[in-house]
Motif scaffolding. Structure first.
Motif, PDB file in Angstrom:
ATOM      1  N   PHE A 151       4.546   8.324   4.736  1.00 26.13           N
ATOM      2  CA  PHE A 151       3.239   8.989   4.850  1.00 26.13           C
ATOM      3  C   PHE A 151       3.207  10.162   6.134  1.00 26.13           C
ATOM      4  O   PHE A 151       3.146  11.289   6.119  1.00 26.13           O
ATOM      5  N   ASN A 172      -1.938  11.895   2.710  1.00 29.10           N
ATOM      6  CA  ASN A 172      -1.558  11.599   1.496  1.00 29.10           C
ATOM      7  C   ASN A 172      -2.409   9.962   0.888  1.00 29.10           C
ATOM      8  O   ASN A 172      -1.807   9.165   1.447  1.00 29.10           O
ATOM      9  N   HIS A 232      -0.415   7.141  -1.163  1.00 30.25           N
ATOM     10  CA  HIS A 232       0.879   6.679  -0.740  1.00 30.25           C
ATOM     11  C   HIS A 232       0.927   5.360  -1.289  1.00 30.25           C
ATOM     12  O   HIS A 232       2.082   4.980  -1.637  1.00 30.25           O
ATOM     13  N   ALA A 292       8.347   5.738   0.041  1.00 32.85           N
ATOM     14  CA  ALA A 292       7.236   4.965  -0.236  1.00 32.85           C
ATOM     15  C   ALA A 292       7.945   4.065  -1.363  1.00 32.85           C
ATOM     16  O   ALA A 292       7.637   2.795  -1.415  1.00 32.85           O
TER      17      ALA A 292
END
Lengths: 292, 356
Positions: free
Chosen positions: A25, A36, A39, A201
């Protein structure tokens, strides 16, 4: 006492995972100052791709893991190319609302495909990695996650501090028009940062999936829990993300253990409001002072 | 009688008052008045109970969406807690009506004021910061309010929910969809008028200045923090007002609907309708409510034909997918939303046959 130590260890390891999730992030925020909101969905997508590769295609782990990371990297590129590139130069609020839309879109699609059920990965980590220390038990996943987290933390730190690409990213985040006029390839910076963020992520999604099982709702709510973490650590500090993650993780497990389990999920947000009141730029964030 | 004023072929305004008119032409004003007349005189008697329900939902959603548009479209701040504030309004009205015995006419505005105060409480820490910290604070607000609604049982009765008394004005009971239609649309017109006129005052123009360039706005002598907070309070007031109406309309309320999904739904309304356009918010509410009902109809049909029931296709993910896609597509393809589409259609008609 044992209870306390077990909570401490659990909190530390969960917190470390939050930190890991928050790193991706912060990556996006550092390069484009976009918050974001998708995420958690990127995390869930990584975990599901890994699940498909390992469960349905029955690939071995050493093949499936890099393949998933490659997929996430490409996905980051594609998302950037399709959805974010048209918005370069538009007000930031459009981009942020777009990520809210993307989050909802991805979540809906994943729920349609996999449903809201809880999936688990087959057990593949060797038991030898588990750490037994007195009555405290650290499962192998946590050990692996700490190692991965430390490696990424170091890589990112070096990347932003020394590599030219990292410096470009910081310049774009600071002032997009100025960076453009100085010849920074803003589109490339965005594409790369989204790709790397999606990769991180996806990886944290896999690790979280190993620990808690994979569930779209759970992972997307962890994706939102990144916000208290990064606000606490400082929005643009990668080291701060990890430390913020650990603090939030500890707070969560201790409230869950001593106060009440229902309060557990809200505590990070209460901390968030408190932090915004007393130290809005977080523990390690860059303090912007502007006089008009 | 003075000459009716039609649309000129270009922008010939030479005074600021001309820029600020609500209706650009006399024709527009007449059309809106005629439309309202039909809405109040014909529609409630010509439509079925189900259609009335949809219309009432649209009115309530529109009020909340106008509130959010004041924040997003005019002030340039994003709120992810609008669904929770809607819930605060609903619960405030329910508690005022049951425990404090407030009448309908008093309970609804009071609920709005309470919601505005709660909004200020969450907006206070973030408003003084540059950037989009309000977004994050409202995200926290969403979760904290949701938790309080479920767990502060002394006040909200937790998961039991609250049953409201029937709404009545001066002893006249207002049960049923048709009576509520007049209440909901009366409120919508009132709130629209307030919003449209608010945007023409110094406050509204200050909001727009902050949105466009906060440094320049501060340089022009606009105190940014109070104005941002004011905008957020107004937006929360609208959410609370709509929530209170909704609570009276639904009669019994529980904690479930006021989740993050509802907040995203409101953001979708504002984006699809058109940022910075009050009428756009109403278009957005119509679009989203229509989409909701359309999807429900679609899933019902698919389920009844037994084609997809084996897969267990359900409404919720489909809705989420549709809203997300709608948000993304509108931002990418028509960032000014349906209001802009409507303007293009109108100007095409006006300039026909030489519309290029």
């Amino acid at each position: 006492m044992d209870f306390f130590i077990q909570l401490l260890v659990n909190g530390l390891s969960i917190g470390f995972l939050y930190g890991l999730a928050a790193m991706g992030f912060v990556m996006i925020f550092k390069s484009s100052s976009v918050l974001n909101f998708a995420h958690g969905e990127l995390m869930a997508l990584g975990a599901f791709v890994f699940l498909v590769l390992i469960g349905w295609a029955e690939l071995p782990v050493y093949l499936a893991f890099p393949l998933t990371l490659v997929f996430c990297f490409v996905l980051g590129f594609v998302v950037e190319r399709l959805f974010l590139r048209p918005l370069i130069g538009e007000p930031l609020i459009y981009v942020i609302m777009l990520t809210v839309g993307l989050a909802s879109m991805f979540k809906g699609a994943m729920l349609l495909i996999w449903g809201g059920n809880l999936y688990t990965f087959p057990d593949f980590l060797p038991e030898g990695l588990a750490i037994q220390w007195g009555s405290v038990n650290i499962p192998p996943v946590y050990a692996v996650s700490i190692v991965i987290g430390l490696i990424f933390l170091m890589l990112f730190g070096l990347f932003f501090k020394y590599s030219s690409q990292g410096i470009y990213m910081r310049s774009v985040a600071d002032n997009q028009p100025a960076a453009l006029s100085l010849g920074v390839h803003v589109r490339k910076v965005f594409a790369l940062s989204w790709a790397i963020a999606a990769l991180v992520a996806g990886m944290s999604g896999i690790v979280l999936g190993i620990i808690n099982g994979i569930n779209v709702h759970d992972l997307s709510s962890i994706g939102l829990k990144v916000f208290p973490v990064v606000i606490l650590g400082g929005l643009d500090s990668i080291g701060g993300a990890v430390i913020g993650g650990i603090i939030i993780g500890l707070l969560e497990t201790f409230t869950g253990g001593y106060l009440s389990t229902s309060l557990r999920d809200v505590v990070p947000y209460i901390v968030l409001v408190f932090i915004l009141m007393v130290k809005p730029y977080g523990l390690f964030g860059l303090v912007e002072i502007e006089r008009v | 009688m003075r000459k009716l004023h039609f649309h000129p072929c270009g922008n010939f305004n030479d005074r600021y008052e001309q820029e600020l008119t609500i209706f650009e032409t006399d024709f527009g004003r007449t059309a809106v008045l005629a439309g309202l007349l039909i809405l109040f005189a014909v529609v409630p008697y010509a439509s079925s109970a189900y259609f009335l329900y949809i219309l009432n939902t649209i009115a309530i959603m529109s009020i909340a969406a106008i509130g959010l548009n004041i924040l997003i479209g005019f002030t340039g701040q994003l709120s992810l807690g609008h669904g929770a504030f809607f819930g605060v309004g609903a619960y405030a009205a329910a508690i005022l009506a049951t425990d404090a015995g407030f009448p309908f006419l008093l309970a609804v505005p009071c609920a709005g004021v309470i919601t505005a105060l709660v909004g200020v409480l969450f907006g206070l820490p973030s408003g003084r910061l540059k950037g989009l910290y309000l977004t994050i604070a409202t995200l926290a607000g969403q979760f904290i309010i949701e938790y309080l609604l479920v767990h502060w049982e002394g006040l909200t009765r937790g998961t039991m929910g609250i049953v409201l008394p029937e709404a009545s004005i001066f002893g006249v009971a207002l049960g049923g969809d048709r009576c509520f239609f007049y209440i909901a649309y009366g409120a919508l017109i009132l709130m629209t008028l307030i919003a449209v006129n608010l945007m023409r005052t110094r406050y509204g123009r200050a909001f727009v200045a902050i949105r466009d360039n906060d440094r320049a706005a501060e340089g022009m002598g606009i105190p940014i923090f109070p104005y941002k907070l004011l905008s957020f309070a107004i937006s929360s007031f609208y959410a609370g007002f709509a929530g209170a109406l909704w609570a009276y309309y639904m009669v019994s309320i529980t904690t479930e609907p006021f989740n993050l999904g509802l907040s995203v739904e409101y953001i979708a309304m504002v984006i699809i309708g058109g940022l910075g356009s009050i009428t756009g918010s109403i278009f957005g509410a119509i679009f989203i409510t229509g989409l909701n009902e359309g999807l429900r109809w679609l899933t019902d049909i698919l389920m009844s034909t037994n084609i997809l029931s084996a897969i267990g296709l359900s409404m919720a993910p489909l809705r989420e997918l549709a809203f997300g896609t709608a948000i993304v597509l509108f931002i990418l393809l028509e960032p000014r939303g349906l209001a802009e589409v409507w303007r293009i259609i109108r100007s095409n008609f006006r300039l026909w046959p030489f519309s290029y």
